[in-house]
Scaffold this motif. Structure first.
Motif, mmCIF file in Angstrom:
data_model
loop_
_atom_site.group_PDB
_atom_site.id
_atom_site.type_symbol
_atom_site.label_atom_id
_atom_site.label_comp_id
_atom_site.label_asym_id
_atom_site.label_seq_id
_atom_site.Cartn_x
_atom_site.Cartn_y
_atom_site.Cartn_z
ATOM 1 N N LYS A 189 0.828 -1.210 0.000
ATOM 2 C CA LYS A 189 0.000 0.000 0.000
ATOM 3 C C LYS A 189 0.863 1.262 0.000
ATOM 4 N N GLY A 190 0.227 2.374 -0.394
ATOM 5 C CA GLY A 190 0.956 3.630 -0.498
ATOM 6 C C GLY A 190 1.612 4.057 0.802
ATOM 7 N N GLU A 191 0.915 3.823 1.933
ATOM 8 C CA GLU A 191 1.483 4.263 3.211
ATOM 9 C C GLU A 191 2.778 3.528 3.545
ATOM 10 N N ASP A 192 2.922 2.311 2.989
ATOM 11 C CA ASP A 192 4.141 1.542 3.241
ATOM 12 C C ASP A 192 5.359 2.262 2.642
ATOM 13 N N ILE A 193 5.106 2.998 1.567
ATOM 14 C CA ILE A 193 6.205 3.715 0.906
ATOM 15 C C ILE A 193 6.688 4.852 1.812
ATOM 16 N N LEU A 194 5.715 5.536 2.437
ATOM 17 C CA LEU A 194 6.093 6.616 3.360
ATOM 18 C C LEU A 194 6.864 6.039 4.558
ATOM 19 N N VAL A 195 6.406 4.899 5.048
ATOM 20 C CA VAL A 195 7.108 4.247 6.167
ATOM 21 C C VAL A 195 8.555 3.963 5.764
ATOM 22 N N THR A 196 8.726 3.462 4.554
ATOM 23 C CA THR A 196 10.072 3.171 4.044
ATOM 24 C C THR A 196 10.944 4.411 4.128
ATOM 25 N N GLU A 197 10.376 5.543 3.683
ATOM 26 C CA GLU A 197 11.152 6.789 3.713
ATOM 27 C C GLU A 197 11.432 7.243 5.145
ATOM 28 N N LEU A 198 10.411 7.124 6.006
ATOM 29 C CA LEU A 198 10.595 7.552 7.400
ATOM 30 C C LEU A 198 11.700 6.759 8.083
ATOM 31 N N ALA A 204 10.929 1.927 -1.846
ATOM 32 C CA ALA A 204 10.164 0.723 -1.502
ATOM 33 C C ALA A 204 10.321 -0.227 -2.684
ATOM 34 N N TYR A 205 10.658 -1.455 -2.389
ATOM 35 C CA TYR A 205 10.951 -2.461 -3.420
ATOM 36 C C TYR A 205 9.800 -3.453 -3.382
ATOM 37 N N ILE A 206 8.914 -3.347 -4.373
ATOM 38 C CA ILE A 206 7.621 -4.033 -4.275
ATOM 39 C C ILE A 206 7.463 -5.085 -5.378
ATOM 40 N N GLY A 207 7.257 -6.332 -4.968
ATOM 41 C CA GLY A 207 7.091 -7.415 -5.931
ATOM 42 C C GLY A 207 5.675 -7.945 -5.969
ATOM 43 N N THR A 208 5.295 -8.633 -4.884
ATOM 44 C CA THR A 208 4.003 -9.346 -4.830
ATOM 45 C C THR A 208 2.818 -8.514 -5.318
ATOM 46 N N GLY A 290 2.415 -9.728 1.962
ATOM 47 C CA GLY A 290 1.606 -8.515 1.720
ATOM 48 C C GLY A 290 0.436 -8.729 0.781
ATOM 49 N N ILE A 291 -0.128 -9.931 0.733
ATOM 50 C CA ILE A 291 -1.199 -10.176 -0.254
ATOM 51 C C ILE A 291 -2.578 -9.706 0.206
ATOM 52 N N VAL A 304 -0.040 1.490 -9.709
ATOM 53 C CA VAL A 304 0.835 2.611 -9.319
ATOM 54 C C VAL A 304 -0.012 3.814 -8.908
ATOM 55 N N ASP A 305 -1.129 4.045 -9.605
ATOM 56 C CA ASP A 305 -2.018 5.156 -9.217
ATOM 57 C C ASP A 305 -2.518 4.967 -7.791
ATOM 58 N N GLU A 306 -2.891 3.739 -7.457
ATOM 59 C CA GLU A 306 -3.352 3.461 -6.087
ATOM 60 C C GLU A 306 -2.239 3.709 -5.077
ATOM 61 N N LEU A 307 -1.036 3.271 -5.447
ATOM 62 C CA LEU A 307 0.106 3.485 -4.543
ATOM 63 C C LEU A 307 0.349 4.990 -4.349
ATOM 64 N N LYS A 308 0.235 5.724 -5.454
ATOM 65 C CA LYS A 308 0.442 7.188 -5.381
ATOM 66 C C LYS A 308 -0.592 7.829 -4.465
ATOM 67 N N ASP A 309 -1.872 7.457 -4.656
ATOM 68 C CA ASP A 309 -2.945 8.035 -3.833
ATOM 69 C C ASP A 309 -2.704 7.715 -2.360
ATOM 70 N N GLY A 310 -2.391 6.466 -2.089
ATOM 71 C CA GLY A 310 -2.168 6.049 -0.700
ATOM 72 C C GLY A 310 -0.988 6.770 -0.079
ATOM 73 N N TYR A 311 0.042 6.957 -0.879
ATOM 74 C CA TYR A 311 1.250 7.643 -0.405
ATOM 75 C C TYR A 311 0.920 9.103 -0.067
ATOM 76 N N ASN A 312 0.230 9.767 -1.002
ATOM 77 C CA ASN A 312 -0.095 11.182 -0.776
ATOM 78 C C ASN A 312 -1.058 11.365 0.391
ATOM 79 N N GLN A 313 -2.042 10.463 0.483
ATOM 80 C CA GLN A 313 -2.989 10.547 1.613
ATOM 81 C C GLN A 313 -2.272 10.325 2.937
ATOM 82 N N SER A 314 -1.332 9.414 2.939
ATOM 83 C CA SER A 314 -0.645 9.121 4.211
ATOM 84 C C SER A 314 0.228 10.311 4.634
ATOM 85 N N ILE A 315 0.761 11.031 3.656
ATOM 86 C CA ILE A 315 1.547 12.233 3.997
ATOM 87 C C ILE A 315 0.619 13.248 4.679
#
Ligand SMILES: Cc1cc2nc3c(=O)[nH]c(=O)nc-3n(C[C@H](O)[C@H](O)[C@H](O)COP(=O)(O)O)c2cc1C
Length: 328
Positions: A189-198, A204-208, A290-291, A304-315
Motif C-alpha cells: 500500500k501507499g502508506e508503506d512507501i512513506l514508512v520506508t522513507e521515514l 520501496a521495493y515491491i514485488g508481490t 503482503g497479499i 501505481v495510481d493506487e500506490l500514489k494516492d495512498g502515499y499522498n494521503q498518508s503524507i
C-alpha cells in the motif's frame, strides 16, 4: 557518488518505488508501463529464455522509453533495471553482462555473488548497482565488493526472503552504511512507501503487489489465488529450492503435497506426484505476506495510481495528526 546517482534517479520518479524483478512474472510490457507510471521497472534477465530474447527485450524497453520521453517531455518517466545473477551457476554470465554494457540499464540488481565485475561495467556508463541481501554479513560483503546500494529483503517478502523485521533491519544497516537502500517485504500500500522513507530507506521495493497486474505473465489461476488468499496462506520453506522462500499454500496443496510435511527437505516424496515433479515458481507459486490488500487484477498503471494516492494521503494524514498533537 552513489547518493548523487540515487538522487538523480529519484528526480525521475513520481513515487520512490522500484517494481521488483520476479522470475516467470516480469516482462518488458510490465517494465515499460511501470516506468511510464513514474516508478522504476525491472525484470530478471533469466526471464528471457535465451540471450537473443533478452536482447530483443532490452531493445523493446529502451526504444519504448525513448519514444515515451520524446512524446511526453514534461512527464516523469522512471528508469529501467535488470536483475542479474552473479553466480557461476548462471550459464549466461558473460553474454548477459555484454548486453548490460550495450543497453545500459540505469539500475542493475545483483543476486547471489560478487557484484564487483558488474559494478565496473555499470559505473562506466553511469548506472547504479544494488545487491539484494538478507543479513548483515551479505550486506557488508556486497558493499566491500563494489555494490552502490542494498536491497534489504526482509521477512515476509515474496520469493527468496530473509527473516528480519524490516524496521530493525534498516536500523542495523544504517549503523554502517549511508548509501542507497531499497527496502522490501510485504509492502502493498501507499502508506508503506512513506514508512520506508521515514525509516531512512530510499525506495520501496515491491514485488508481490504486481503479480496480479494485468500485464504480468502469472497465470489467471495464480492471480486469482493471490486475490483469494491472506497472510495465513503464505508458507516459508526451503523445500523447493534449498533456499528459504515464501509460497502460496493453496498451490502446494494443488500440486498434491501436504504443507504439514514440508518442514524437512527429505520429507517430500515427489514420486507421489505421478512422476510429475512440481516445480518451484511454475507450479508452486511464490508470494509474500503482503497479499491481504490485493483484491483484483489491475493494470500496472492502476496499481501505481493506487500506490500514489495512498502515499499522498498518508503524507496528509501524518501532517494532520501532527497538527492535532501540537494543538493539544
Ligand atoms: C514470484 C516471485 C518471484 C521472484 N523472483 C525473483 C528473481 O528472479 N530475482 C530476484 O532478485 N528476486 C525475485 N523475487 C523477489 C522480489 O524481487 C522482491 O524481493 C520481493 O518480491 C519483494 O517483496 P514483496 O513480494 O513482499 O513485495 C521474486 C519474488 C516473487 C514473489
Amino acid at each position: 557518488m552513489q547518493n548523487e546517482e540515487m538522487a538523480h534517479i529519484k528526480q525521475s520518479l513520481e513515487i520512490p518505488v522500484m517494481m521488483a524483478p520476479m522470475f516467470l512474472i516480469s516482462n518488458p510490457k510490465m517494465v515499460i508501463n511501470a516506468c511510464h507510471s513514474g516508478i522504476i521497472g525491472t525484470f530478471p534477465a533469466l526471464n528471457a529464455r535465451t540471450g537473443e530474447i533478452l536482447e530483443d527485450w532490452m531493445k523493446e524497453i529502451t526504444t519504448a522509453l525513448e519514444t515515451l520521453k520524446q512524446e511526453n517531455p514534461d512527464k516523469k518517466i522512471g528508469p529501467w533495471g535488470i536483475n542479474y545473477i552473479v553466480h557461476r551457476s548462471n550459464k549466461r554470465y558473460v553474454e548477459d553482462l555484454q548486453l548490460i554494457e550495450k543497453y545500459q540499464p540505469s539500475v542493475v540488481i545483483t543476486s547471489l555473488g560478487d557484484p564487483g565485475p558488474v559494478a565496473e561495467i555499470v559505473h562506466a556508463y553511469g548506472g547504479i548497482v544494488f545487491s539484494d541481501v538478507i543479513n548483515l554479513k551479505y550486506a557488508k560483503k556486497a558493499i566491500e565488493k563494489g555494490a552502490d546500494g542494498l536491497v534489504l529483503v526482509a521477512g515476509g517478502a515474496g520469493g527468496h526472503a530473509g527473516t528480519y523485521n524490516p524496521i530493525s533491519f534498516v536500523h542495523e544497516i544504517r549503523e554502517f552504511f549511508a548509501g542507497p537502500i531499497a527496502l522490501s517485504g510485504g509492502m502493498s500500500k501507499g502508506e508503506d512507501i512513506l514508512v520506508t522513507e521515514l525509516l531512512g530507506a530510499d525506495l520501496a521495493y515491491i514485488g508481490t503487489r504486481f503479480i496480479t497486474a494485468e500485464e504480468s505473465t502469472a497465470s489467471d489461476g495464480y492471480k486469482q489465488t493471490i486475490i483469494d488468499s491472506s497472510i495465513e496462506d503464505i508458507m516459508y520453506t526451503d523445500t523447493f529450492t534449498g533456499v528459504n522462500a515464501n509460497y502460496l499454500i493453496p498451490s502446494i496443496i494443488e500440486s498434491g503435497l501436504d504443507p504439514e510435511k514440508l518442514q524437512r527437505k527429505e520429507a517430500i516424496d515427489f514420486s507421489e506426484l505421478d512422476n510429475k515433479r512440481a516445480k518451484a515458481w511454475k507450479d508452486i507459486w511464490g508470494a509474500g505476506q503482503g497479499i491481504g490488500p490485493i483484491h483484483k487484477v489491475q493494470t500496472v498503471a492502476e496499481i501505481v495510481d493506487e500506490l500514489k494516492d495512498g502515499y499522498n494521503q498518508s503524507i496528509e494524514t501524518v501532517a494532520n495528526k501532527n497538527r492535532t498533537f501540537i494543538q493539544k
